[in-house]
Design a protein around this motif. Structure first.
Motif, PDB file in Angstrom:
ATOM      1  N   ARG A   8     -94.724  -8.063   7.426  1.00 31.55           N
ATOM      2  CA  ARG A   8     -93.841  -7.708   6.311  1.00 31.55           C
ATOM      3  C   ARG A   8     -92.511  -8.447   6.428  1.00 31.55           C
ATOM      4  NH1 ARG A   8     -90.121  -3.261   4.702  1.00 31.55           N
ATOM      5  NH2 ARG A   8     -90.412  -3.073   2.466  1.00 31.55           N
ATOM      6  N   LEU A   9     -91.998  -8.471   7.667  1.00 37.54           N
ATOM      7  CA  LEU A   9     -90.712  -9.119   7.909  1.00 37.54           C
ATOM      8  C   LEU A   9     -90.786 -10.605   7.587  1.00 37.54           C
ATOM      9  CD1 LEU A   9     -88.037  -8.135   8.961  1.00 37.54           C
ATOM     10  CD2 LEU A   9     -88.740  -8.774  11.248  1.00 37.54           C
TER      11      LEU A   9
ATOM     12  N   ALA B  97     -87.645  -3.323  14.224  1.00 34.87           N
ATOM     13  CA  ALA B  97     -88.171  -2.743  12.990  1.00 34.87           C
ATOM     14  C   ALA B  97     -88.053  -1.228  13.053  1.00 34.87           C
ATOM     15  CB  ALA B  97     -89.626  -3.148  12.801  1.00 34.87           C
TER      16      ALA B  97
ATOM     17  N   ASP C 232     -89.105   0.041   7.602  1.00 32.59           N
ATOM     18  CA  ASP C 232     -89.956  -1.113   7.315  1.00 32.59           C
ATOM     19  C   ASP C 232     -91.386  -0.673   7.047  1.00 32.59           C
ATOM     20  OD1 ASP C 232     -88.113  -3.442   7.924  1.00 32.59           O
ATOM     21  OD2 ASP C 232     -87.899  -2.217   9.715  1.00 32.59           O
TER      22      ASP C 232
ATOM     23  N   CYS D 227     -95.532  -4.688  10.826  1.00 32.04           N
ATOM     24  CA  CYS D 227     -94.082  -4.842  10.606  1.00 32.04           C
ATOM     25  C   CYS D 227     -93.728  -6.321  10.596  1.00 32.04           C
ATOM     26  CB  CYS D 227     -93.280  -4.181  11.723  1.00 32.04           C
ATOM     27  SG  CYS D 227     -93.358  -2.411  11.724  1.00 32.04           S
TER      28      CYS D 227
ATOM     29  N   SER E 126     -90.551   1.222   0.169  1.00 33.91           N
ATOM     30  CA  SER E 126     -90.830   0.720   1.516  1.00 33.91           C
ATOM     31  C   SER E 126     -92.293   0.286   1.557  1.00 33.91           C
ATOM     32  CB  SER E 126     -90.553   1.832   2.534  1.00 33.91           C
ATOM     33  OG  SER E 126     -90.861   1.388   3.827  1.00 33.91           O
TER      34      SER E 126
END
Ligand SMILES: Cc1cc2nc3c(=O)[nH]c(=O)nc-3n(C[C@H](O)[C@H](O)[C@H](O)COP(=O)(O)OP(=O)(O)OC[C@H]3O[C@@H](n4cnc5c(N)ncnc54)[C@H](O)[C@@H]3O)c2cc1C
Length: 678
Positions: free
Chosen positions: A671-672, A375, A422, A668, A450
């Motif tokens: 979110r991913l 990330a 990210d 992160c 973002s």
């Protein structure tokens, strides 16, 4: 060049074989040059030629651990195919030293050893490829590794122009690792020596092998090499890990990823992750490297939601084993890379563990997707941050250690691509107070392209200290002043009314500050019994009221001796606390004014107050600093809740950077995972 080129009989361009015919993935293109070496001299001469001509050199063997670019490959592919297999028993007839030329087919050699009753490689049966590649990743399976028996390796060092037998310890073998793998392209492996035991018992330490052998009714006490190798061959076949031309999963390179090695601390985090996901405890076993554990990559892949047989375009995951990626008809290099990257992201997002490729990628592209960190995070700063401001540096290190690609741009850097990150976290953006509407625009832009943390809504709310009105927590009594431009007469009246407020409340000293400012800018302490007080207040309001809302509070004298205390929270969890003490007679607790700061042990009831307050927020912030003064009764008064760019005083708690880094990594990953799922 031409003469030497001709004498070396190197193939060029269309004469070269297509690498798809030399690799088990069956993917590739014709390289620019190709040569096969069946002697030591020829292998060395060709390697030297590439080095003289500055041509990239790709050394290959049987092609079972390679993924080749199918569009274009610069350089020379050198296939080392030296033959020769010698068996030499020692004087006591206990050991046999076997010398294998680099081109000997590994599986055939193992079968022959088993037939001869030589123990040490029986579990490595069925591994495709040639002997020369075996030391590269220290091949291993079912409880055995090459390093268990490998005594010497015959190596040509292209950089030093030296040919020598290396001892096993020089090879620096480890789990799927060796000195050669760390320096690919530098060494040619020309032969290897293994020491096998005559008449010794087979190695039996892999649970699945023991289980199958027992199920098959073999007697563990009288078990022979043949029975073990036959069992392993059948286990491998069930997983499509025994290469067969009719197997629909055959176009692969075996395990695409290595089993990750994780520390004891990561084991704890993994267990917690599994618990929160409702998964069983992950299978783990201690690795050869101290204090690390191996987690099966196949388990991580499967539990992250990618099943056997998963298809992506014309490639996919083997229908028999999650760790093998396979190319189907019309599959290509790029699709395999995309799929592998998808798997890496998915596993990282689910478990926070990085999968590293076990296979070698042959491509002229300098960087490829699989080597990218998991990330990209921006810790945002300002243009003129003083060089001595290094409090965040341990956080940088903690993030990099977690595979985060880190950026530290200034918030007003014109060319920075915020959408490439990210996560964007304002950290030392300490020059926005005079440009706060510009800063707000920037935050809104970042939030569009973002993920901004803390969340935009919280930071917008937190820009102006009027947010304090909404927090149910003990605070100094406060009188709020509206931003306005006043005539001289009106200003005079305003000052009078403020004096009356102070007198009515019995304050001997008052304190004025703007609702948007930092570092004690725009503050005024005044003594009501001093003749110049009115003049001071008037002058201060004249300067500040036209541009800011203001706050009037009693001056809390305790700040001079007890300082200001800050409790720092990550994702609602208390992390650490500090006390900031001003220089004698001053109230400003920032280091710009010579104040000192130190670790502080925050009383439990102060922590409880903070937790109660943080729960009142609409969203739990990623980070928060709660600043308190001690009132004359010794109780805490909240003076600020910092949610935008507080100093977090990592220097006063060595574990705190890791704690915060973990929260950032978790954000992160969340979110991913969301982006993968949509
Ligand atoms: C179905 C299947 C199952 C597999 N199972 C296992 C397993 O259980 N355990 C395991 O460890 N591996 C396994 N593999 C991976 C692979 O078979 C091994 O890594 C094998 O040692 C590769 O040998 P190769 O000759 O095919 O090497 P290649 O694929 O040609 O090359 C592999 C690497 O070695 C380098 N190399 C090759 N020869 C030389 C040389 N002479 N000098 C210097 N560098 C060289 C190459 O540059 C490359 O980096 C499997 C693969 C498949 C397809």
């Amino acid at each position: 060049m031409q003469d030497q080129f001709n004498s070396l009989e190197i193939m060029r361009g269309h004469e070269c074989p297509n690498l798809s015919s030399l690799t088990t993935f069956e993917l590739g293109t014709k390289p620019k040059y190709y040569a096969k070496a069946c002697s030591v001299d020829r292998a060395i001469a060709i390697a030297k030629w590439t080095s003289q001509e500055n041509i990239p050199l790709w050394v290959v063997g049987g092609g079972s651990n390679l993924l080749c670019d199918d569009q274009h490959l610069e350089g020379l592919v050198l296939q080392i195919a030296l033959e020769g297999l010698e068996w030499e028993a020692d004087a006591k007839n206990e050991d046999v030293t076997v010398t294998l030329g680099a081109g000997v087919v590994w599986h055939d050699f193992v079968e022959e050893s088993v037939k001869r009753g030589l123990a040490g490689v029986e579990c490595l049966v069925g591994i495709p490829g040639w002997a020369g590649a075996a030391p590269i990743q220290n091949i291993g399976a079912y409880g055995q590794s090459l390093s268990d028996t490998c005594s010497e390796v015959y190596v040509y060092d292209l950089e030093e122009d030296q040919l020598a037998w290396w001892s096993a310890s020089q090879c620096d073998f480890a789990y799927r690792q060796s000195h050669f793998k760390k320096h690919l392209g530098r060494y040619l492996i020309l032969a290897i020596k293994l020491k096998l035991k005559i008449g010794a018992k087979p190695t039996l330490n892999y649970p699945q092998v023991i289980e199958t052998i027992t199920k098959n009714g073999y007697d563990l006490n009288t078990l022979d090499l043949e029975q073990v190798s036959t069992t392993i061959k059948s286990l491998r076949s069930q997983k499509s890990m025994f290469w067969q031309s009719t197997d629909p999963n055959r176009r692969s390179a075996g395990s695409f990823f290595m089993n990750p090695l994780i520390s004891g601390k990561q084991v704890e985090t993994l267990r917690q992750n599994c618990q929160s996901l409702g998964l069983d405890t992950p299978p783990l076993w201690p690795s050869e490297q101290s204090n690390t554990y191996k987690v099966p990559a196949a388990w991580l892949i499967e539990q992250s939601g990618i099943d056997k047989g998963f298809r992506y375009k014309n490639v996919g995951v083997s229908s028999k084993h999650c760790l093998a990626l396979v190319s189907h008809d019309q599959g290509d290099f790029e699709d395999i890379l995309d799929l592998a990257q998808h798997i890496q992201k998915r596993v990282w997002a689910t478990f926070g563990i990085s999968l590293l490729p076990e296979i070698r990628i042959l491509s002229s592209e300098l960087t490829h997707k699989l080597s990218q960190p998991r990330a990209r995070v921006a810790l945002v700063t300002c243009q003129n941050l003083p060089k001595w401001e290094v409090d965040d540096h341990p956080l940088w290190a903690a993030l990099v250690a977690q595979d985060i690609e880190l950026f530290t741009p200034a918030w007003d850097e014109p060319d920075f691509d915020w959408s490439s990150c990210d996560l964007v976290i304002p950290r030392t953006t300490w020059d926005y107070q005079d440009r706060w509407s510009e800063f707000l625009q920037w935050m809104r832009h970042v939030n569009r392209v973002s993920q901004l943390l803390n969340p935009l809504s919280l930071m917008e709310w937190n820009l102006d200290k009027r947010y304090l009105k909404e927090l149910a927590i003990e605070q100094p009594p406060t009188h709020w002043l509206e931003q306005q431009t006043l005539t001289n007469q009106e200003l005079q009246e305003h000052v009078e009314s403020l004096i009356q407020v102070c007198q009515a409340k019995g304050w001997l000293q008052g304190f004025l500050k703007p609702t948007i400012a930092a570092s004690a800018v725009g503050t005024l302490r005044f003594d009501l019994d001093q003749v110049q007080a009115k003049e001071q207040i008037k002058k201060h309001l004249q300067e500040w009221l036209p541009k800011r809302n203001m706050i009037l509070q009693p001056y809390v004298k305790e700040v001079e001796s007890l300082g200001e205390c800050s409790l720092i929270y990550f994702k609602g969890e208390f992390s650490h606390a500090v006390r900031k003490v001003p220089v004698s007679g001053d109230y400003r607790v920032q280091d710009d004014y010579g104040a000192s700061d130190m670790p502080w042990s925050a009383p439990l009831d102060w922590q409880k107050r903070c937790e109660y307050m943080l729960k009142q927020l609409k969203v739990m912030p990623l980070y928060a600093r709660c600043d308190f003064l001690t009132n004359p009764q010794g109780e805490p008064w909240l003076i600020e809740l910092e949610l935008i760019e507080p100093s977090l005083f990592f220097r006063h708690d060595l574990e705190s950077p890791t704690r915060f880094a973990q929260c950032i990594v978790d954000s992160c990953r969340e979110r991913l995972l969301k982006s993968i799922e949509t």
